[in-house]
Design a protein around this motif. Sequence first.
Motif, short mmCIF file in Angstrom:
data_model
loop_
_atom_site.label_atom_id
_atom_site.label_comp_id
_atom_site.label_asym_id
_atom_site.label_seq_id
_atom_site.Cartn_x
_atom_site.Cartn_y
_atom_site.Cartn_z
N UNK A 166 -7.27 -4.81 10.02
CA UNK A 166 -6.08 -3.98 10.18
C UNK A 166 -5.45 -3.78 8.80
N UNK A 167 -4.81 -2.64 8.59
CA UNK A 167 -4.04 -2.48 7.37
C UNK A 167 -2.65 -3.07 7.61
N UNK A 168 -1.83 -3.22 6.56
CA UNK A 168 -0.53 -3.88 6.72
C UNK A 168 0.33 -3.26 7.83
N UNK A 222 1.08 -4.76 15.33
CA UNK A 222 0.46 -5.73 16.24
C UNK A 222 1.42 -6.88 16.55
N UNK A 223 1.99 -7.48 15.52
CA UNK A 223 2.84 -8.64 15.78
C UNK A 223 4.11 -8.21 16.52
N UNK A 234 -7.97 -10.45 11.01
CA UNK A 234 -8.34 -9.92 9.70
C UNK A 234 -7.46 -8.76 9.30
N UNK A 235 -6.87 -8.86 8.10
CA UNK A 235 -6.11 -7.72 7.58
C UNK A 235 -6.57 -7.46 6.15
N UNK A 254 0.73 -10.19 5.29
CA UNK A 254 0.60 -11.22 6.32
C UNK A 254 1.97 -11.84 6.59
N UNK A 255 2.66 -12.18 5.50
CA UNK A 255 3.97 -12.80 5.65
C UNK A 255 4.96 -11.84 6.32
N UNK A 256 4.94 -10.60 5.88
CA UNK A 256 5.86 -9.61 6.44
C UNK A 256 5.64 -9.46 7.94
#
Lengths: 337, 337, 337, 337
Positions: free
Chosen positions: B314-316, B322-323, B298-299, B117-119
């Motif tokens: 979603x996976x990492x 996405x971002x 959701x990841x 999430x942070x990455x």
Amino acid sequence: MIIVMKQNYSKENFKNVINVIEGLGLTAHLSKGEHTTLIGVVGDKRALLKENPELLPDVDRVIQVSETYKLANKKFKTEPTVIDVDGVKIGGDNFVIMAGPCAVESHDQLLETANAAKAGGAQILRGGAYKPRTSPYSFQGLEEEGLKYMAEAREATGLKIITEVTSEHALEAAVKYVDIIQIGARNMQNFELLKEAGRINKPVMLKRGLSATIDEWLNAAEYIMSEGNEDVILCERGIRTFETSTRNTLDISAVPVLRSKTHLPIIVDPSHASGVRAYISPLSKAAVAVDADGLMIEIHPCPEKALSDGAQSLNPEAFNELTAELRPFISLVGRKF
Amino acid sequence: MIIVMKQNYSKENFKNVINVIEGLGLTAHLSKGEHTTLIGVVGDKRALLKENPELLPDVDRVIQVSETYKLANKKFKTEPTVIDVDGVKIGGDNFVIMAGPCAVESHDQLLETANAAKAGGAQILRGGAYKPRTSPYSFQGLEEEGLKYMAEAREATGLKIITEVTSEHALEAAVKYVDIIQIGARNMQNFELLKEAGRINKPVMLKRGLSATIDEWLNAAEYIMSEGNEDVILCERGIRTFETSTRNTLDISAVPVLRSKTHLPIIVDPSHASGVRAYISPLSKAAVAVDADGLMIEIHPCPEKALSDGAQSLNPEAFNELTAELRPFISLVGRKF
Amino acid sequence: MIIVMKQNYSKENFKNVINVIEGLGLTAHLSKGEHTTLIGVVGDKRALLKENPELLPDVDRVIQVSETYKLANKKFKTEPTVIDVDGVKIGGDNFVIMAGPCAVESHDQLLETANAAKAGGAQILRGGAYKPRTSPYSFQGLEEEGLKYMAEAREATGLKIITEVTSEHALEAAVKYVDIIQIGARNMQNFELLKEAGRINKPVMLKRGLSATIDEWLNAAEYIMSEGNEDVILCERGIRTFETSTRNTLDISAVPVLRSKTHLPIIVDPSHASGVRAYISPLSKAAVAVDADGLMIEIHPCPEKALSDGAQSLNPEAFNELTAELRPFISLVGRKF
Amino acid sequence: MIIVMKQNYSKENFKNVINVIEGLGLTAHLSKGEHTTLIGVVGDKRALLKENPELLPDVDRVIQVSETYKLANKKFKTEPTVIDVDGVKIGGDNFVIMAGPCAVESHDQLLETANAAKAGGAQILRGGAYKPRTSPYSFQGLEEEGLKYMAEAREATGLKIITEVTSEHALEAAVKYVDIIQIGARNMQNFELLKEAGRINKPVMLKRGLSATIDEWLNAAEYIMSEGNEDVILCERGIRTFETSTRNTLDISAVPVLRSKTHLPIIVDPSHASGVRAYISPLSKAAVAVDADGLMIEIHPCPEKALSDGAQSLNPEAFNELTAELRPFISLVGRKF
């Protein structure tokens, strides 16, 4: 459960799906078509619920064939459930009417209403002590004081009493006073409350959520039953649609649908479903004719002064007239009232 | 508020309506037509809410012209609310992404997800410790143990954390660990829970109910705010319709409608709205373009092994992608991310 | 197709089902569980459509696994369809805006609007000559006179023109004047009209019905295509829900859902979906971001005098501003405008 | 009609609104509150329909207080309409059953069904010659050949006949053969077809659209009536909701709602509403009890071989049983059958 593979799945991913199924002790049956490959899965559904076969590589989607509720399911208990509330039967060949004010407002209001309910033939007195209201500025209920008035009204009339609880705290209080606990539409999926209600030893009437499917409703009943309390009554009270001439749309078909899926007794609430006094009589007759086990009706000694939902409340005379009109219909369907 | 009289009202009943209105210190304005007679009522709406003018004799119906919510209403606070979560702003020109697993499953799963999430640029970690599940046989969450893992993940990553509470009991536990409390769709009208959430000193994110109108949603926010907690975030997550190709129907128009009615910040959750991984990217772009203040996504490190809602996770790598895809859209709308 | 047998089916009836399937040249695959027995059927779906396997004795129900539309189906034509309207491309990397008044009211009104449409960047002029109106007492359109004004506006501006037809008679007239035929929401399942539209040699834009599922919509497109006209454009214009703050609920997810199911181009109409002028700009941006192929926008030189749907029409300045705001979004998604 | 002004309207714009209203010969009544200013408008609604007061500067919105339909409105014709189809009365104290196959398939099938319909007590034979089908690959009806079989069945049995038309072309053919023209749910807002049906001299049965409000339905009836044909029968056949256990949701409340708004007779179709044979008997009883004027029931000599909608068709024995079960309910509501 049926697993539909993606169109261009790889052999490896296909094998993997089979391995996962068989690794859980289940059986896989294949069906390969030109464009579609299906895998029928056989075994205990509840074990499968904790897995996510639809996430396996090359799986397109998963189709549930059988229901996830078990205790509420007619397949596993074919005989209709009859709930005995201290002598008053809900289900079977009894037709029960629950009547009373939307909200308990005062000792006198409730007693007057209870007498009217009894005079009209109701066996159960309804009354709200904890009111779920859309706006925080609307009247919220008398809480425990209201419960005391209800207990006094039971004392005075012999009617059984039912009240709605909107929190675990309210449930704890209400269970000391009333005969049946009601969980309202807005809390149909308040799962913590359902579980708590599953741990009490009084019947629970579960209203259908505003946009709940019948399957979700039966799963909510299953929450209560799986904690040990199998005395659940279902109450259809209208669903939300685009139609605006009634407050909600009474889903009268829910009665025969439920009959085919569950053994639990079914009550219809035409007051909340329509929100209009003039429609209560025709909808009540429809509910009797469609073979519901009873009705929940709002009455008030003086509807024009009711603190909530007065527009759909009947006064004592109108309630008396209603039950007089209903009696021949109730006889016709072979029930006692 | 407008009162519509019945067609053949009596003079006496008409006078009575006027007397009731004026007796409450309000003003009545008449409008008589050939077929319809209207009375416009002027004064404080909240006082009127406890009366039931529609029950007065010969009153046909009552039309509400203005809203019943006040603290959430843009009319009474025109400036947009920006909520500061320990340095992370929700609202204003910040664009915030809340990401994480539907359910906290283990220490490692959560930490791995938090890092992902942070990455990807998320500022807030979501994770469910108390899961509202349709069937009682589905995985129900790790409860307090899950909250501890969340606090550890915050420690390790610096992300703020949000979790859903499903009961007053869960709220009490969660408020000790997390930065934002979430109230889910099924509890949007669990009014007792809303009131409790109004008494804490942490922001509350309120998801829209499955069939709630926008007005009901804002009234639910008003429940929280009227208890003293004005830090409410609204989250659109899809409504229930007849369409079956998505799990719910994302009501993207809710964003501009809310902008015109309230000053509260607005988040969009495309994962729950669609239920399908492939639709998350296009719907996220739509949410940015329509000027939402953020997204909830959701990841999961390994969606095919997720204990709940994996089909929409979603996976990492996919989250990172996405971002990256969203950044130019976020810049274009003049927000920082 | 999957056939689910009843719980206590007889051997004889089971054999009968198998015989029927095999008698049609199809293949049956069995999957027997403890409580449920399934039969997977493999073969040409269209042949099956004329049979009713769910009516065979002891059959519980039938589950459709694959779609009934073929020509509209992405599985059978994977490349996106680009429709060339005399040089204006709909689909591909072009972004097209159709703009104009809800109703053609006069020669001058239409010409003025057409100039505004062109100035704002629209490539296609919309205008209603046959108006489907809820009440028979509302303005019904100029009919053939309106079509002539449209043709004159095309002459004057070079814009292509589109108009809605509400009957076979109107279709016959319109096809002589316009470049694209529109079939509106209320006629999405006017199958006779769809078939007629399938026999013309001009593109047809098919709006989604007010409560049509995406599958029904694609089947309606199939009606047109199966008669020989494969130039079908789909237009999402909002579906009917319980929410009342917008006229309809724009189903923005329909765009990615359609992308996954069909190769046909997709237009979004935020004017009809929302019914509110202020929401058109944010919803248009969302439509661009979600990768629609274009927009249909209502404009009017003087919306406050429009004979229909003025509340959602933009005036020329507002339309100009809208397209200026949209340009960077359109560039960002890699399209030309 | 009530006009709500924007919060910060200018004096000038306010005057303008008043001028527009008075310029049309209508009267304006003011009601100024602290936050809201209303203008009640008095006069002929139909004149107003062609204007758009909500588009005037500083107007916030317009609230319709009375209905736009007039000929269908109970306010203007209080006595119930009874339609005489060559001796068979629809409305009043007669209870009428229309029965027959969804689709006419052959001479023998229709005749056999007609005999069964008559034996069970039906007075009208239904049968589809033009079938509106979701997929173009489904059976579409025998068209004029089917109409001929219907006329022969009338000859043989004395039953009156009703058939659905799906286009102006079909209407033209059908009017030569049948006694009542049916317009189906998908064509409820096919306004051209409604107008054509308003010009024939046979009764028209208008089914409710899948997501039509009752007001839209009555406006559709008004289309037929305003062309001169006042013999309109309304048929409730279920609306589309999120519930999937029935094909549609029978809106039983529509019957009392219609009774309060219109003088036209009302039929209920439980076959299409539920889509499930087992639910037809309970829903039929509900329809009788709620005071509908009749039923439309699908029957087929051999439902498992029906070319359309067999799953909801009754065979002759079941139909006979149904009407036997209904008789005491029909007597109870004081009707003849």
